[in-house]
Write a protein that holds these residues in place. Sequence first.
Motif: not given
Length: 226
Positions: A121-126
Amino acid sequence: MRKVREVLRLRHALSLSYREISEALGVGKTAAGEIVRRAEVVGLTWPLPEVFDDGELERRLFTAPGEAQPERPAPAWAKLHEELKRRSVTLVLLWQEYRAEHSDGYGYSRFCDLYGAWRRSVSATMRQTHVAGEKLFVDFAGDTVAVIDSLNGDTRPAHIFVAALGASNFTYAEGRWSEGLADWISVHVRRAADADQKAAFMPAYVMAILLDGEFQRWRHMAKSQS
């Protein structure tokens, strides 16, 4: 919950019948069968995970679908996430500290599920896509390994160099006495000159150089330094 665990153990580990389980534990055959059935429905197998406490077992087996569960104290996920970045800190350790403070808190399995949901919900993962043989990731591991001299008992720390291919995770590791420039170069030369690994372990952009007659020169350099 003790008898619930014993029912599962006797049924799966010892293959006892429900009649034998009933006689051994003093529970009804129908009750024993219902416990095993519920465990199968929710996907529980024997042995249960070591950190699977009684509260979690009860929640999995005896909470009806859609039934409201009592509110439990939630961990401070942001703080926990930062703690995980420290060396040797694991989710098991953090869960144990959480349960020491909150005896009515979540079981380990649920704790991990909630942490995973919080991260998503909080991590923007590439997400990275690794083409086979294209990238090689290299570094020294953070921890050293003690090497003991068998003659005098002296101990010396060895630094562990690790190289891994992105797609296959094929790994090469070697111990060195330091992380200095000389060891850094030497370990790359030795890895590249490993005759048993060269075909499968060269990233594409390095292999193109070695195929141009450079391999024998690099191998000679590695032998002279070993």
